[in-house]
Design a protein around this motif. Structure first.
Motif, mmCIF file in Angstrom:
data_model
loop_
_atom_site.group_PDB
_atom_site.id
_atom_site.type_symbol
_atom_site.label_atom_id
_atom_site.label_comp_id
_atom_site.label_asym_id
_atom_site.label_seq_id
_atom_site.Cartn_x
_atom_site.Cartn_y
_atom_site.Cartn_z
ATOM 1 N N GLN A 47 17.173 -3.716 -8.493
ATOM 2 C CA GLN A 47 16.131 -3.844 -7.468
ATOM 3 C C GLN A 47 15.120 -4.934 -7.861
ATOM 4 O O GLN A 47 14.934 -5.212 -9.048
ATOM 5 N N ASP A 48 14.434 -5.487 -6.881
ATOM 6 C CA ASP A 48 13.314 -6.390 -7.153
ATOM 7 C C ASP A 48 12.340 -5.669 -8.088
ATOM 8 O O ASP A 48 12.043 -4.479 -7.883
ATOM 9 N N GLY A 49 11.851 -6.374 -9.089
ATOM 10 C CA GLY A 49 10.907 -5.764 -10.022
ATOM 11 C C GLY A 49 11.550 -4.824 -11.028
ATOM 12 O O GLY A 49 10.848 -4.156 -11.780
ATOM 13 N N SER A 51 14.360 -3.886 -14.289
ATOM 14 C CA SER A 51 14.364 -4.385 -15.671
ATOM 15 C C SER A 51 15.706 -4.185 -16.371
ATOM 16 O O SER A 51 16.454 -3.260 -16.046
ATOM 17 N N ASP A 99 22.763 -8.749 -9.169
ATOM 18 C CA ASP A 99 22.871 -8.392 -7.746
ATOM 19 C C ASP A 99 22.708 -6.902 -7.499
ATOM 20 O O ASP A 99 22.670 -6.467 -6.352
ATOM 21 N N ASP A 112 17.189 0.670 -10.644
ATOM 22 C CA ASP A 112 15.879 0.115 -11.003
ATOM 23 C C ASP A 112 15.866 -0.456 -12.416
ATOM 24 O O ASP A 112 15.048 -1.318 -12.726
ATOM 25 N N PRO A 134 15.178 -13.931 -11.570
ATOM 26 C CA PRO A 134 14.499 -13.932 -10.262
ATOM 27 C C PRO A 134 13.861 -12.592 -9.893
ATOM 28 O O PRO A 134 14.029 -11.595 -10.598
ATOM 29 N N ARG A 135 13.169 -12.591 -8.762
ATOM 30 C CA ARG A 135 12.702 -11.398 -8.028
ATOM 31 C C ARG A 135 11.857 -10.435 -8.852
ATOM 32 O O ARG A 135 11.891 -9.230 -8.650
ATOM 33 N N GLY A 136 11.109 -11.008 -9.815
ATOM 34 C CA GLY A 136 10.211 -10.140 -10.590
ATOM 35 C C GLY A 136 10.929 -9.207 -11.549
ATOM 36 O O GLY A 136 10.335 -8.260 -12.071
ATOM 37 N N ILE A 137 12.208 -9.469 -11.777
ATOM 38 C CA ILE A 137 12.965 -8.640 -12.722
ATOM 39 C C ILE A 137 12.494 -8.985 -14.137
ATOM 40 O O ILE A 137 12.235 -10.144 -14.455
ATOM 41 N N ARG A 138 12.378 -7.984 -14.983
ATOM 42 C CA ARG A 138 11.962 -8.186 -16.369
ATOM 43 C C ARG A 138 13.155 -7.968 -17.302
ATOM 44 O O ARG A 138 14.102 -7.246 -16.961
ATOM 45 N N LYS A 177 22.679 0.149 -6.219
ATOM 46 C CA LYS A 177 21.417 -0.466 -6.675
ATOM 47 C C LYS A 177 20.697 0.440 -7.682
ATOM 48 O O LYS A 177 20.633 1.654 -7.484
#
Ligand code: NAP
Length: 199
Positions: A102-104, A106, A99, A57, A144-148, A55
């Motif tokens: 992480q959530d949020g 980029s 996949d 960021d 999804p999931r607040g990814i930018r 995973k």
């Protein structure tokens, strides 16, 4: 942050590392001389890289080859090089990376000035740059999931001027440091769906 940087050994990649390495963990990825071996033109290679790093960021791409050559003599095979590397390579790093981010988190991709300010012999490269910009703008509204997701569009670099001056007659090259700052803005800022023009 744990950040994968594709193309870290390149001109732009090195400038990005200089800005981020003190406060973040950078995992470099490219075909040689990096932490993780990656050929972005290969789906299997992208999958293997993500399996290896786990995973993360943020994923930054400062890589992707595009064909330069006269339109009159450009073959479908020439053009395919741009599609396989800079267009599909970058898109696949996003599709297969969802996949693993992480959530949020980029994604930051790379385009280039010639889609806005055309040069002779630049049609294939301009096409993939425009494709990435359109992909980023569209993907941003459903990722999804607040990814930018953003892209950075550099002018020709001062550091690359010796190599590209004949293509970019009359352009004002920009320093790699200024381009790297746009990548930092994408990764550490809050915006999404942007194409940062460093012209
Ligand atoms: N330089 C400029 O003036 C300029 C201006 C506008 C846009 N851009 C764009 O910015 C991006 C980077 O440019 P740059 O000048 O920094 O390039 P560069 O100095 O040639 O470096 C390219 C980097 O990408 C890696 N790479 C190349 N092919 C790869 C592949 N198939 N899979 C994984 N990694 C690969 C290289 O490492 P390996 O060879 O070891 O794989 C290297 O780390 C390119 O897409 C370019 O079109 C550059």
């Amino acid at each position: 942050m744990k950040i994968v940087l594709v193309g870290a050994t390149g001109t732009i990649g090195k400038a990005i590392i200089a800005k981020l390495e003190k406060e973040h963990t950078i995992i470099t990825a490219s075909r040689k001389g990096a932490d993780v071996m990656l050929d972005m033109t290969s789906v299997a290679s992208i999958q293997a890289m993500y399996a290896h790093v786990g995973k993360v960021d943020a994923v930054i791409v400062a890589a992707g080859a595009a064909y330069f050559g006269p339109l009159e003599t450009m073959t479908p095979e020439d053009n395919q090089q741009s599609i396989d590397s800079k267009l599909k390579g970058q898109m696949n790093l996003v599709l297969l990376g969802l996949d693993h981010i992480q959530d949020g988190g980029s994604f930051t991709l790379v385009t280039g000035i010639m889609m806005d300010d055309p040069i002779k012999q630049g049609a294939s490269a301009a096409m993939v740059n425009g494709g990435i910009r359109a992909f980023v703008k569209s993907a941003a509204i459903e990722i999804p999931r607040g990814i930018r997701i953003n892209s950075v569009s550099p002018n020709v670099l001062q550091e690359s001027w010796d190599k590209y001056a004949n293509f970019f007659v009359g352009f004002n090259p920009v320093p790699a440091e200024k381009v790297a700052q746009a990548f930092v803005k994408s990764v550490l800022g809050g915006q999404t769906g942007q194409n940062y023009e460093v012209y």
